[in-house]
Design a protein around this motif. Structure first.
Motif, short mmCIF file in Angstrom:
data_model
loop_
_atom_site.label_atom_id
_atom_site.label_comp_id
_atom_site.label_asym_id
_atom_site.label_seq_id
_atom_site.Cartn_x
_atom_site.Cartn_y
_atom_site.Cartn_z
N ASN A 22 0.82 -1.21 0.00
CA ASN A 22 0.00 0.00 0.00
C ASN A 22 0.86 1.26 0.00
O ASN A 22 0.51 2.26 -0.63
N SER A 132 -11.37 9.24 4.34
CA SER A 132 -11.43 7.82 3.99
C SER A 132 -10.87 6.97 5.13
O SER A 132 -9.90 7.33 5.78
N HIS A 134 -9.57 3.99 4.62
CA HIS A 134 -8.57 3.05 4.12
C HIS A 134 -7.15 3.45 4.47
O HIS A 134 -6.77 4.61 4.36
N ASP A 137 -5.12 5.43 1.88
CA ASP A 137 -5.38 6.87 1.85
C ASP A 137 -4.69 7.56 3.03
O ASP A 137 -4.23 8.70 2.91
N HIS A 266 -3.20 -7.57 -1.46
CA HIS A 266 -2.79 -6.22 -1.85
C HIS A 266 -1.84 -6.25 -3.05
O HIS A 266 -1.82 -5.31 -3.85
N LEU A 285 -13.18 -2.02 4.65
CA LEU A 285 -13.13 -0.64 4.17
C LEU A 285 -11.86 0.06 4.62
O LEU A 285 -11.45 1.06 4.06
N ARG A 286 -11.20 -0.52 5.63
CA ARG A 286 -9.95 0.02 6.13
C ARG A 286 -8.74 -0.73 5.57
O ARG A 286 -7.73 -0.10 5.22
N VAL A 287 -8.84 -2.05 5.44
CA VAL A 287 -7.67 -2.84 5.07
C VAL A 287 -7.88 -3.75 3.87
O VAL A 287 -7.03 -4.59 3.57
N TYR A 290 -7.61 -2.18 -2.23
CA TYR A 290 -8.06 -0.81 -2.44
C TYR A 290 -9.01 -0.64 -3.63
O TYR A 290 -10.06 0.00 -3.50
N LEU A 293 -12.71 -3.35 -3.51
CA LEU A 293 -13.53 -3.48 -2.31
C LEU A 293 -14.92 -4.00 -2.62
O LEU A 293 -15.56 -4.63 -1.77
#
Length: 355
Positions: A22, A132, A134, A137, A266, A285-287, A290, A293
């Motif tokens: 990421n 966001s 994520h 972000d 990822h 939505l966090r991990v 990207y 989703l």
């Protein structure tokens, strides 16, 4: 912070593979706007292998297994150097301790809402958190803080021709190929073997070739062995048989990936290979992957509500489900339905481009 390109930047992101992946989007955004800036990235031993996939970055390996000796070695390497800014992008205390011996005018870290382990004591600039959730972000916010213009997150990773040839040799050239990475390093993140068997048998009935892959850890090899033992016919099992870069090439060559909350999820996102992520313990939505989703199969909201009586919107953004059996909430029919949705959305004969 900078109206023009700084001379040098230091990135501190030691682990893990998914988080390092990421972070690459942020580093490449900096490179795009400031190609003249020298970037040094301090990372872990395994993660450094993945960073061979990108250009223009000096990589310094920090081996946490060496304890205090590892820190002294790192500080000795950087003794005569001072950076215009240090982007401290990992709030773990072991990463923060490394900051002590790194010279930089500005030392950036997460704002209080996304920081922990006393990271704020080691920095002098707090990066404003984005709206966001994520993590990607949140990492890109570091680039914005130093002066990088807002832009879409993009990844550009490559691999050797040799790794590409190895990956291509694992494929069935006459059918679409589904790569399943069944295991994560932490057992609680893993789905059960029968679930994978169900999706494998269904995908086969639709004309797909199946490949298993993953790291050589016992958790992953045992799970792969269990899956193979239940299947009506074993599939190609590459778990523990590939390097990080071979895995990257394989992910690039296949048509679809299915995996839990683990690094290859990822890596698939970075290579623009559609991926169905399986989540229950952490908010996808966090991990989650990207750009994919919408393909996630998640039991997180159900599990977190069962555990706390609250929805994720009413909890801290990083709240994790503690139930070790939360992944069992994901049913085979949920994944099969997403497989159908995904395969209708993607072209089953994705062009294979050499790395």
């Amino acid at each position: 912070m900078f109206n023009s390109a700084p001379k040098s930047l230091c990135i501190l992101r030691l682990s893990a593979i998914g988080d390092v992946c990421n972070t690459i989007a942020t580093v490449q955004a900096i490179q795009k706007q400031w190609p003249e800036t020298t970037i040094t990235w301090i990372t872990g031993k395994l993660e450094a292998q993945l960073l061979t996939a990108i250009d223009g970055v000096e990589v310094i390996v920090f081996d946490k297994k060496n304890g205090i000796k590892g820190y002294k070695t790192l500080w000795a390497q950087l003794k005569e150097r001072e950076f215009d800014a240090l982007l401290h992008m990992q709030y773990a205390i072991r990463a923060s301790f490394a900051v002590i011996g790194i010279k930089a005018k500005y030392k950036l870290g997460f704002a209080a809402d996304r920081s922990q382990d006393f990271q704020t004591l080691f920095i002098n600039q707090k990066v404003t958190s984005p709206s966001s959730l994520h993590v990607a972000d949140g990492l890109m916010a570091f680039a914005h803080h130093i002066g990088i213009k807002a832009q879409e997150l993009k990844w550009s990773l490559s691999y050797t021709e040799q790794d590409g040839l190895w990956a291509r040799s694992q494929l069935n050239k006459n059918t679409p190929n589904l790569l399943i990475v069944p295991g994560a390093s932490k057992a609680y993140k893993n789905w059960h073997a029968q679930g994978y068997v169900d999706i494998i048998e269904y995908a086969r009935s639709k004309g797909w070739n199946i490949i298993l892959a993953g790291s050589p850890s016992k958790i992953e090899t045992d799970l792969a062995h269990e899956i193979q033992g239940v299947l009506s016919q074993p599939c190609l099992n590459l778990v523990g048989q590939s390097s990080i870069m071979q895995m990257l090439a394989l992910i690039d060559k296949v048509d679809l990936v299915i995996a839990p909350d683990t690094g290859p999820t990822h890596m698939a996102n970075a290579m623009q290979t559609p991926v169905i992520g399986l989540y229950a313990h952490h908010n996808p939505l966090r991990v989650g992957p990207y750009n994919y989703l919408t393909y996630v199969v998640s039991a997180y909201e159900e599990a977190i509500f069962s555990e706390t009586g609250k929805t994720s919107q009413d909890l801290n953004w990083r709240t994790r489900v503690k139930d070790k059996h939360a992944m069992q909430r994901i049913k085979s029919e949920h994944v099969i339905k997403m497989f159908e949705t995904t395969t209708r959305a993607i072209h089953p004969n994705k062009a294979i481009v050499a790395g």
